[in-house]
Design an enzyme around this catalytic site. Sequence first.
Site, mmCIF file in Angstrom:
data_model
loop_
_atom_site.group_PDB
_atom_site.id
_atom_site.type_symbol
_atom_site.label_atom_id
_atom_site.label_comp_id
_atom_site.label_asym_id
_atom_site.label_seq_id
_atom_site.Cartn_x
_atom_site.Cartn_y
_atom_site.Cartn_z
ATOM 1 N N HIS A 35 40.053 43.825 34.020
ATOM 2 C CA HIS A 35 41.219 44.414 33.359
ATOM 3 C C HIS A 35 42.083 43.345 32.724
ATOM 4 C CE1 HIS A 35 40.008 46.622 37.009
ATOM 5 N NE2 HIS A 35 39.808 47.558 36.128
HETATM 6 S S1 FES Z 1 42.006 42.298 36.306
HETATM 7 FE FE1 FES Z 1 41.534 44.079 37.459
HETATM 8 S S2 FES Z 1 40.203 43.266 38.922
HETATM 9 FE FE2 FES Z 1 40.755 41.511 37.849
#
Ligand code: FES
Lengths: 402, 189
Positions: free
Chosen positions: B154
């Site tokens: 993410h």
């Molecule tokens: S940014 Fe969501 S798990 Fe690493």
Amino acid sequence: MQALLNNGFVRWFDNRLPVLSWANHHLMEYPTPRNLNYAWNFGSLAGLALVLQIVTGIVLAMHYTPHADMAFDSVERIMRDVNYGWLLRYMHANGASFFFIVVYIHIARGLYYGSYKAPREVLWWLGLVILLLMMATAFMGYVLPWGQMSFWGATVITNLFSAIPVIGEPIVQWLWGGFAVGNATLNRFFSLHFLLPFVVVGVVVLHLWALHHKKSNNPLGIDYKGPQDFITFHPYYTIKDAFGAGVFLILFATFLFYAPNYMGHPDNYIPADPLVTPAHIVPEWYFLPFYAILRAIPDKLGGVLAMGASIFILFLLPWLDTSRIRSATFRPVFKWFFWLLLVDLVVLGFCGANPPEGFWVPLSQVATVYYFLHFLILLPLIGWFERPRPLPDSIAKPVLKA
Amino acid sequence: MAGFGTNQQRRGLPAMADHTIGAHEETRRDFLYVATGAVAAVGAAVALWPFIDQMNPAADVLALSSIEVDLSPVPLGQQITVNWRGKPVFVRHRTETDIEEARAVPLEELRDPQTDEERVIKAEWLVMVGICTHLGCVPLADQGDFDGWFCPCHGSHYDSSGRIRKGPAPLNLAIPGYEFIDDSTIRVG
Ligand code: FES
Ligand code: HEM
């Protein structure tokens, strides 16, 4: 059925355990609105999908090994060596997708025709409980083949609980049975994946009980006035549902035989590796809109809460929609916003499928805001300000006139 | 109603009358019902605990808690990943530039403020749990906007000290308990 009940033995048996009269009451003579359209086929299709999952699942469980060192190979063995194993596994994997397609259409039908409104609020809730159970079941099932997507999907989703302040970490370790997703996790997910579909069956029984108690809603969304508004379930809707099942099975077979991996993800054919995350992890398509909402909020706890709220808000829908008119057919303003909500969900789906970079980030934020705006602001306001079109006098009248 | 026995009993009527719907009066029997129910509820809650606790990490899982890592094969500027309790642990042999860059960052720029000194025992060895503090993916080395790690799931960026700089993760990459047992070996856990 009546002829059957004339038989002496059958009558004797039915007098002691009235299964036949019961089936007759609920599946044959059962009064059904005479104006139902094809949107009403999806309930029986969901039942068919559930039966397919249970039958194929039980058979797969006869060949599957729930151990971190053996699960992946046991699934490959099902695909290559077990007689018709490839077919059974493809049926189960694609069956899960088709189950969600059918259930999402079933829910959209409810949204459009106002089936969640009084007196069917509990029926609506039970449907949402089934949806949550299905999501849990499908998530745990996807972990079982123990590929890269299985492992990392399990990691990301169980970690959602770590967002809870203070007790988050202990809860996550409790879910894992270790310090990371591992063999203990796989074992319990198998046990629960086996159990939950039968819990779904139980809730389906309650769902149908609530349905038969208050009877079906219908495309006009008006209350029934008398027996002239109904026809018997058999033969009219048994045959219509059977036709729907035929169409469903043709589409299902098309995917099974021509594109069995279309809805899957190639990375799940790589064995799970706890030390390497795939470059781009995505959940199964049916979770994408919710995943997009999770990522749209740039805060861990906030994202998790928004994702949970996006489903729980549906439980409040009967009270958020202030209009007394059920069917969108007579709600000129609501109708547009219904379609806009569906577009919004599709946009969210695309956002969830793409990496959280560039314009996907603001787009998913706008779509997330709109999703909540629809339920929390637009629906109450539309109910107050909209001027509904005149309702017909009865279900029977327009049908019999035509 | 206080006193013993109901009106009906005092008048010699059959006790059945107590069961008439809507004609209920409080009796000692109600107290017994509530007391029995309460004991049963406490008993059920106690009996539930083993069914909940069985899901926590088992003794054999807890026993696998420490490992030794030989640092000598890790060249300057490189990193190895070792498996500790089923989790990846990054062992990074940092260059002078890595260290200077990490130490030059003012604390107020950090989401989870921590100096680089607090995160290492020896400056050239950065040892940390390679699990993104967002939702648990393994971040990729030598990527992202801060010369450190980037989590592809993410989009979280970590700097050359493993501190969170950008993206949804709330905390720095965790430092496990470890010690140097000699110049080129550490024990983690
Ligand atoms: S940014 Fe969501 S798990 Fe690493
Ligand atoms: C609500 C109904 C169900 C849903 C939505 C569902 C969903 C899934 C999904 C998505 C998978 C992963 C498919 C893959 O990619 O391989 C799976 C695997 C599996 N499921 Fe189910 N399932 C259901 C019911 C059941 C039942 C009732 C059983 C057994 C009693 C079962 C046994 C299995 C087994 C053994 C696997 C692993 C084999 C495989 O991966 O193909 N499932 N399930």
